[in-house]
Design a protein around this motif. Sequence first.
Motif, PDB file in Angstrom:
ATOM      1  N   ALA A 165     -14.488 106.759  22.440  1.00 14.04           N
ATOM      2  CA  ALA A 165     -13.415 107.045  23.533  1.00 14.04           C
ATOM      3  C   ALA A 165     -12.222 105.587  23.595  1.00 14.04           C
ATOM      4  O   ALA A 165     -12.362 104.762  23.058  1.00 14.04           O
ATOM      5  N   THR A 166     -10.955 105.964  23.581  1.00 16.87           N
ATOM      6  CA  THR A 166     -10.207 104.847  23.971  1.00 16.87           C
ATOM      7  C   THR A 166      -9.993 104.511  24.795  1.00 16.87           C
ATOM      8  O   THR A 166      -9.277 104.976  25.292  1.00 16.87           O
ATOM      9  N   LEU A 167      -9.567 102.968  25.365  1.00 16.48           N
ATOM     10  CA  LEU A 167      -9.706 102.453  26.213  1.00 16.48           C
ATOM     11  C   LEU A 167      -8.216 101.525  26.710  1.00 16.48           C
ATOM     12  O   LEU A 167      -8.284 100.961  26.143  1.00 16.48           O
ATOM     13  N   SER A 168      -6.906 102.029  27.126  1.00 16.19           N
ATOM     14  CA  SER A 168      -6.087 101.195  26.819  1.00 16.19           C
ATOM     15  C   SER A 168      -4.985 100.961  28.441  1.00 16.19           C
ATOM     16  O   SER A 168      -5.183 101.361  29.584  1.00 16.19           O
ATOM     17  N   LEU A 169      -4.242  99.960  28.451  1.00 19.36           N
ATOM     18  CA  LEU A 169      -3.778  99.635  29.773  1.00 19.36           C
ATOM     19  C   LEU A 169      -1.501 100.079  29.541  1.00 19.36           C
ATOM     20  O   LEU A 169      -1.576  99.958  28.462  1.00 19.36           O
ATOM     21  N   ARG A 170      -1.259 100.784  30.826  1.00 20.92           N
ATOM     22  CA  ARG A 170       0.029 101.239  30.635  1.00 20.92           C
ATOM     23  C   ARG A 170       0.940 100.285  31.289  1.00 20.92           C
ATOM     24  O   ARG A 170       1.789 100.753  31.624  1.00 20.92           O
ATOM     25  N   GLY A 171       0.833  99.837  31.922  1.00 20.71           N
ATOM     26  CA  GLY A 171       1.273  98.719  32.847  1.00 20.71           C
ATOM     27  C   GLY A 171       0.254  97.987  33.895  1.00 20.71           C
ATOM     28  O   GLY A 171      -1.059  98.281  33.953  1.00 20.71           O
ATOM     29  N   SER A 172       0.687  96.552  34.546  1.00 22.24           N
ATOM     30  CA  SER A 172       0.246  95.762  35.472  1.00 22.24           C
ATOM     31  C   SER A 172       0.898  95.325  36.468  1.00 22.24           C
ATOM     32  O   SER A 172       1.599  95.291  35.909  1.00 22.24           O
ATOM     33  N   SER A 173       0.683  95.285  37.483  1.00 15.38           N
ATOM     34  CA  SER A 173       1.437  94.095  38.660  1.00 15.38           C
ATOM     35  C   SER A 173       0.409  92.878  39.238  1.00 15.38           C
ATOM     36  O   SER A 173      -0.227  93.627  39.208  1.00 15.38           O
ATOM     37  N   TRP A 174       1.176  92.264  39.190  1.00 14.95           N
ATOM     38  CA  TRP A 174       0.175  90.397  39.970  1.00 14.95           C
ATOM     39  C   TRP A 174       0.220  90.861  41.938  1.00 14.95           C
ATOM     40  O   TRP A 174       1.446  91.366  41.551  1.00 14.95           O
ATOM     41  N   THR A 175      -0.426  90.000  42.286  1.00 12.68           N
ATOM     42  CA  THR A 175       0.486  90.237  43.740  1.00 12.68           C
ATOM     43  C   THR A 175      -0.223  88.836  43.876  1.00 12.68           C
ATOM     44  O   THR A 175      -1.808  87.833  43.278  1.00 12.68           O
ATOM     45  N   GLY A 176      -0.037  88.234  44.760  1.00 12.02           N
ATOM     46  CA  GLY A 176      -0.069  86.665  45.406  1.00 12.02           C
ATOM     47  C   GLY A 176       0.259  85.334  45.339  1.00 12.02           C
ATOM     48  O   GLY A 176       0.965  85.165  46.368  1.00 12.02           O
ATOM     49  N   ALA A 177       1.855  85.908  44.266  1.00 10.12           N
ATOM     50  CA  ALA A 177       3.079  85.342  44.553  1.00 10.12           C
ATOM     51  C   ALA A 177       4.122  85.585  45.406  1.00 10.12           C
ATOM     52  O   ALA A 177       4.492  86.406  45.023  1.00 10.12           O
ATOM     53  N   ASP A 178       4.657  84.703  46.033  1.00  6.86           N
ATOM     54  CA  ASP A 178       5.372  84.959  47.513  1.00  6.86           C
ATOM     55  C   ASP A 178       6.924  84.808  46.331  1.00  6.86           C
ATOM     56  O   ASP A 178       6.840  83.190  47.179  1.00  6.86           O
ATOM     57  N   HIS A 179       7.957  85.081  46.031  1.00  8.59           N
ATOM     58  CA  HIS A 179       8.913  84.446  45.528  1.00  8.59           C
ATOM     59  C   HIS A 179       9.359  83.530  44.428  1.00  8.59           C
ATOM     60  O   HIS A 179       9.838  82.072  45.478  1.00  8.59           O
ATOM     61  N   GLY A 180       8.009  83.472  43.669  1.00 11.98           N
ATOM     62  CA  GLY A 180       7.699  82.366  43.147  1.00 11.98           C
ATOM     63  C   GLY A 180       6.915  80.775  43.790  1.00 11.98           C
ATOM     64  O   GLY A 180       6.342  79.711  42.980  1.00 11.98           O
ATOM     65  N   HIS A 181       6.013  81.070  44.448  1.00 10.54           N
ATOM     66  CA  HIS A 181       5.358  80.221  45.493  1.00 10.54           C
ATOM     67  C   HIS A 181       3.986  81.431  45.803  1.00 10.54           C
ATOM     68  O   HIS A 181       3.681  82.548  45.315  1.00 10.54           O
ATOM     69  N   GLY A 182       2.972  80.534  45.335  1.00 14.90           N
ATOM     70  CA  GLY A 182       1.448  81.446  45.602  1.00 14.90           C
ATOM     71  C   GLY A 182       0.910  80.921  44.646  1.00 14.90           C
ATOM     72  O   GLY A 182       1.045  80.533  43.864  1.00 14.90           O
ATOM     73  N   ARG A 183      -0.633  81.352  44.624  1.00 13.72           N
ATOM     74  CA  ARG A 183      -1.888  81.699  43.765  1.00 13.72           C
ATOM     75  C   ARG A 183      -2.019  83.095  43.346  1.00 13.72           C
ATOM     76  O   ARG A 183      -1.812  83.523  44.017  1.00 13.72           O
ATOM     77  N   LEU A 184      -1.541  83.720  42.250  1.00 12.84           N
ATOM     78  CA  LEU A 184      -2.024  84.954  41.375  1.00 12.84           C
ATOM     79  C   LEU A 184      -3.426  85.368  41.486  1.00 12.84           C
ATOM     80  O   LEU A 184      -4.227  84.537  41.606  1.00 12.84           O
ATOM     81  N   ARG A 185      -4.183  86.283  42.639  1.00 10.78           N
ATOM     82  CA  ARG A 185      -4.823  86.478  43.380  1.00 10.78           C
ATOM     83  C   ARG A 185      -5.590  87.468  42.688  1.00 10.78           C
ATOM     84  O   ARG A 185      -7.354  87.599  42.245  1.00 10.78           O
ATOM     85  N   SER A 186      -5.228  89.134  42.150  1.00 11.94           N
ATOM     86  CA  SER A 186      -5.184  90.351  42.010  1.00 11.94           C
ATOM     87  C   SER A 186      -4.916  90.629  40.841  1.00 11.94           C
ATOM     88  O   SER A 186      -3.626  90.505  41.386  1.00 11.94           O
TER      89      SER A 186
END
Length: 230
Positions: A165-186
């Motif tokens: 089996a082959t697993l691959s990522l097609r896209g991603s998006s981080w949450t946590g930073a707001d307008h360049g501020h904050g810490r990336l969480r997930s």
Amino acid sequence: MGSGLALAGEQPLGESASATVARLRDRIHGMQDGVARLPIATHPALADLVQLRTGGCYQVDSASLALALLAGPSQSGAWAAVVGADDFGAEAAAEMGVDLARTVLVPDPGELWLEVTSALVDVVTLVVLRPPEVVSARSASRVAARLRKRSAALVSWGPWPGAEATLSLRGSSWTGADHGHGRLRSRRVLVDVRRGAAPPRHAELWLPGQGEPIVRAEETAPPVLGEALA
């Protein structure tokens, strides 16, 4: 009165032809060279997409997916090894649920990567390998034979001939930073899983999740991925 059991060539009442083919294919995958292919603990967020089995070789295209597949066996108490990843992130692995106390790390096996991998297969349940070069079909066949004999599995972070089996990522998006501020969480990702000529299967995961190392996106409140997963 029937026994309720279907013979290998029978199609159970109400089952479609495609479902019958898939069921029989799973039976074949469960046996190879007369050696039973036993299930290996797979993280619940991935278990309906791919079930790790002894004797199996699985291909991924990112460190995140390699760690996700490593997390299941590790959390179940199995020993594992990571070979050829000289940039292995111990902190990221721990966040994904990998038990570092049961993980053997060989960051730079050099030209002996095949020998090192084969030796580790003898003593651990799962080996994550980042091949340093193009893997020949002959080398892949040698590793596969050893995996079946030793009841282990391999995850290749890179192309692997004959991967189950082959697993691959097609896209991603981080949450946590707001307008360049904050810490990336997930990070929310879309995962493709391909097995031979079968249609690919898809799932959205949090890597790491909100409060959990790995979790299915549909089980949580959905921040928008936008066009990253379009």
